[in-house]
Each structure stands twice: as C-alpha cells, then as structure tokens.
Design a protein around this motif. Structure first.
Motif, PDB file in Angstrom:
ATOM      1  N   PHE A  69      -2.477  -8.456 -22.372  1.00 19.33           N
ATOM      2  CA  PHE A  69      -3.105  -7.305 -21.908  1.00 19.33           C
ATOM      3  C   PHE A  69      -3.148  -6.233 -22.764  1.00 19.33           C
ATOM      4  O   PHE A  69      -1.996  -5.800 -23.210  1.00 19.33           O
ATOM      5  N   PRO A  70      -4.236  -5.417 -23.149  1.00 12.39           N
ATOM      6  CA  PRO A  70      -4.256  -4.439 -24.321  1.00 12.39           C
ATOM      7  C   PRO A  70      -3.630  -3.367 -23.700  1.00 12.39           C
ATOM      8  O   PRO A  70      -3.233  -2.262 -24.490  1.00 12.39           O
ATOM      9  N   LEU A 135      -4.880 -15.355 -19.519  1.00 15.56           N
ATOM     10  CA  LEU A 135      -5.036 -14.972 -21.134  1.00 15.56           C
ATOM     11  C   LEU A 135      -6.206 -13.932 -20.879  1.00 15.56           C
ATOM     12  O   LEU A 135      -7.310 -14.249 -20.761  1.00 15.56           O
ATOM     13  N   PHE A 136      -5.840 -12.934 -21.978  1.00 14.39           N
ATOM     14  CA  PHE A 136      -6.979 -11.824 -22.092  1.00 14.39           C
ATOM     15  C   PHE A 136      -7.148 -11.932 -23.614  1.00 14.39           C
ATOM     16  O   PHE A 136      -6.734 -11.618 -24.569  1.00 14.39           O
ATOM     17  N   VAL A 137      -8.603 -12.099 -23.750  1.00 12.12           N
ATOM     18  CA  VAL A 137      -9.089 -12.146 -25.273  1.00 12.12           C
ATOM     19  C   VAL A 137     -10.328 -11.044 -25.479  1.00 12.12           C
ATOM     20  O   VAL A 137     -11.334 -11.115 -24.679  1.00 12.12           O
ATOM     21  N   PRO A 138     -10.438 -10.289 -26.402  1.00 16.65           N
ATOM     22  CA  PRO A 138     -11.568  -9.736 -26.579  1.00 16.65           C
ATOM     23  C   PRO A 138     -12.711 -10.341 -27.157  1.00 16.65           C
ATOM     24  O   PRO A 138     -12.477 -11.419 -28.080  1.00 16.65           O
ATOM     25  N   ALA A 139     -13.904 -10.297 -26.883  1.00 11.82           N
ATOM     26  CA  ALA A 139     -15.279 -11.115 -27.326  1.00 11.82           C
ATOM     27  C   ALA A 139     -15.057 -11.364 -28.563  1.00 11.82           C
ATOM     28  O   ALA A 139     -15.204 -12.514 -29.055  1.00 11.82           O
ATOM     29  N   MET A 140     -14.850 -10.327 -29.446  1.00  8.23           N
ATOM     30  CA  MET A 140     -15.115 -10.448 -30.765  1.00  8.23           C
ATOM     31  C   MET A 140     -14.013 -11.318 -31.473  1.00  8.23           C
ATOM     32  O   MET A 140     -14.108 -12.123 -32.339  1.00  8.23           O
ATOM     33  N   VAL A 167      -6.965 -18.246 -15.507  1.00 10.29           N
ATOM     34  CA  VAL A 167      -7.956 -17.164 -15.589  1.00 10.29           C
ATOM     35  C   VAL A 167      -8.115 -16.752 -17.290  1.00 10.29           C
ATOM     36  O   VAL A 167      -6.879 -16.447 -17.973  1.00 10.29           O
ATOM     37  N   LEU A 168      -9.300 -17.005 -17.477  1.00 12.52           N
ATOM     38  CA  LEU A 168      -9.532 -16.213 -18.999  1.00 12.52           C
ATOM     39  C   LEU A 168     -10.374 -15.207 -19.056  1.00 12.52           C
ATOM     40  O   LEU A 168     -11.419 -15.104 -18.247  1.00 12.52           O
ATOM     41  N   ILE A 169      -9.807 -13.917 -19.635  1.00 12.57           N
ATOM     42  CA  ILE A 169     -10.579 -12.736 -19.342  1.00 12.57           C
ATOM     43  C   ILE A 169     -11.151 -12.723 -20.828  1.00 12.57           C
ATOM     44  O   ILE A 169     -10.596 -12.549 -21.873  1.00 12.57           O
ATOM     45  N   ILE A 170     -12.353 -12.735 -20.742  1.00 15.77           N
ATOM     46  CA  ILE A 170     -13.257 -12.229 -21.933  1.00 15.77           C
ATOM     47  C   ILE A 170     -13.646 -10.884 -22.006  1.00 15.77           C
ATOM     48  O   ILE A 170     -14.750 -10.473 -21.030  1.00 15.77           O
TER      49      ILE A 170
END
Ligand code: ADP
Ligand code: MG
Length: 266
Positions: A69-70, A135-140, A167-170
C-alpha cells in the motif's frame, strides 16, 4: 539464579512448537494462574487465545507489507460525512470481505482527491484482516511490469503472480491513456482473474470514457464486460479532500475551484 529443569523443558517445547508469545510470557502467565482461581481449562483458554491473537497480528503485519500500500490509510480514518454520495451500507457490506469469495470486483470512480485510493486501501486492509491476501499496484506501474515481462519472455510468470492475491487493487486507471499493446496486456490480466479473484479498480474516468483510455473501444468493451459482470460500482461525486483542506486553510475560495473546472466557470 535457580534453574528449574521443568520450566526449561517447557520453554524449549514452546520454542519447538513456535508458540513464541506463550514462551515469552510464560512466567507471568504462570504467576497469574497461581494467583487466580480459574480452572485448568481457563488457563489453557487464556494462553491459547493470546497465542492466536499474537499470530494473527504478525500475519496481518506481514501480509500488509507484501500488499505494498502506498499510504497507511484505513476505513476508520475515512470521513464518510464528507462524501454523502457513497452508499455507506454497500461499503459496510464490502468490509465483511464476503465479496472476494465469488470474485466480485469493486470499481471506485470519481474526480481526483475524493478518496478513491484511500477507500481502496481501506478495503484492502479489511480483506487482509479477514485472512486473505491483497496486492496494490498503480495502473501505470502494472502496465510497465507486464510490458517488461513480455519483452523479457516471462509474461506468463508475471500474469500468474498477479492472479494469485485474493484481491488485486489497480489504482488510477485513466489518468494517462494506455497504448494498445498495454491495453491488450491488461485485458489478459483481467481475463485471467475473471470470476476467480476480485479486483478493486480506481479511475477518474467514467466507464463510458474507457474506450478512449484503452485506445480501442472493442478492447475496452471486452475488459469492461468482464470487470462489470460481477461488480459493485461506487461513484464518488463530492469535492476533493485536498482542495477542501486548502480552502479551509484560506488558500483559495471554492469559487476559484469551480471557475477552474471546465463547464463550471461563469
Ligand atoms: P483520489 O484517489 O480519489 O484522488 P485520495 O484517496 O488519494 O483521492 O485522497 C487524497 C487525500 O485525501 C488522501 O490523503 C486521503 O487520505 C484524504 N481523503 C480523501 N477523502 C477523505 C475523507 N472523506 N476522509 C478522510 N480523508 C480523506
Ligand atoms: Mg488516487
């Protein structure tokens, strides 16, 4: 100091069984039990309850680290009174984590600053508390990862890795348009997780604009078709929290903001 061989043996068994919380508090647990009037069962019950709680805490800490998480945000920090457009009942239902069992997706849509990322992280943390992974990932960043993996010949491995978390967070789909190739890779990922693993997506673009975001209406439809099939869409309509804070600090008036929003100026 008098050595008690029995205590030493118990300590070593606890280490061997990885019951570290019990081991570390053993003497005080024994003192407490000797002073109290509880039964043997009470003693065992307290001891195991503490041990399980400590193991759960450790696991939550570890899984939260892996989630990347950012920001450290929780749903408890979110002021829902500022965003009356959000269906609080739906968020409460999502907090139970039940949606992940059936691979349901959550789309958080709305302009910048209204708390989409905050809500996504808050929901992700709840999922972790319920014992699942996230897992959290920024789309870019996600697209860059997939493109690199394809060039280096391990796309399959990357897709499997991204298919694993419950859960994958984009985050931030649509801030920049995707190249067609990138949209294609994203489609592969969405397809891989379809009906298997939930995704939480945030976007500043209404889904009607996703054709432009993905540079191809057919691809956008294919992606949206799978994303929306089992999904909850939360559209946040309120004012940006960041701008609100600035306005409260007297940095500018709300009319300045409105004038800067296309179609709102007079
Ligand atoms: P978005 O992703 O919609 O652009 P963020 O989630 O990044 O917005 O929110 C911007 C900042 O404002 C973050 O620090 C977030 O924690 C905070 N914030 C936004 N909305 C709220 C709210 N309703 N209550 C508390 N903090 C908020
Ligand atoms: Mg955001």
């Amino acid at each position: 100091m008098v050595v008690n061989p029995q205590l030493e043996r118990v300590t070593s068994h606890l280490t061997r069984l990885k019951l570290t919380s019990t081991r570390d508090c053993l003497e005080s647990l024994l003192d407490q039990a000797a002073r109290g009037e509880g039964s043997y069962l009470d003693f065992l019950d307290n001891l195991l309850t503490e041990e399980v709680a400590s193991k759960n805490q450790k696991r939550t800490r570890m899984v939260t680290q892996i989630a990347h998480f950012p920001l450290s945000r929780t749903l408890d920090d979110f002021d829902f009174s500022l965003q009356p457009s959000i269906d609080r009942k739906l968020v409460r239902e999502l907090e139970t984590g039940r949606f992940i069992a059936s691979g349901v997706n959550v789309l958080l849509l709305g302009p910048p600053g209204v708390g989409k990322t905050h809500l996504a992280i808050g929901l992700g943390r709840k999922v972790i508390e319920h014992g699942a992974s996230c897992l959290f990932v920024p789309a870019m960043g996600l697209v860059a990862q997939l493109m690199r993996a394809e060039v280096e010949g391990h796309l399959e491995e990357r897709l499997s890795h991204l298919a694993k978390p419950a859960v994958l967070i984009i985050d931030e789909i649509g801030y920049l348009p995707f190249e067609r190739k990138a949209a294609n890779l994203l489609f592969q990922l969405v397809n891989r997780r379809y009906e298997k693993g939930s995704m939480i997506l945030t976007s500043n673009q209404p889904v009607g604009n996703w054709g432009e975001v993905f540079g191809d209406p057919v691809l956008a439809t294919a992606i949206l078709d799978r994303l929306l099939h089992h999904s909850h869409v939360i559209t946040v309509k309120g004012e940006s929290y960041r701008l609100r804070e600035k306005r409260k600090a007297g940095l500018f008036r709300s009319t300045d903001i409105e004038a800067s929003v296309p179609g709102k100026g007079k």
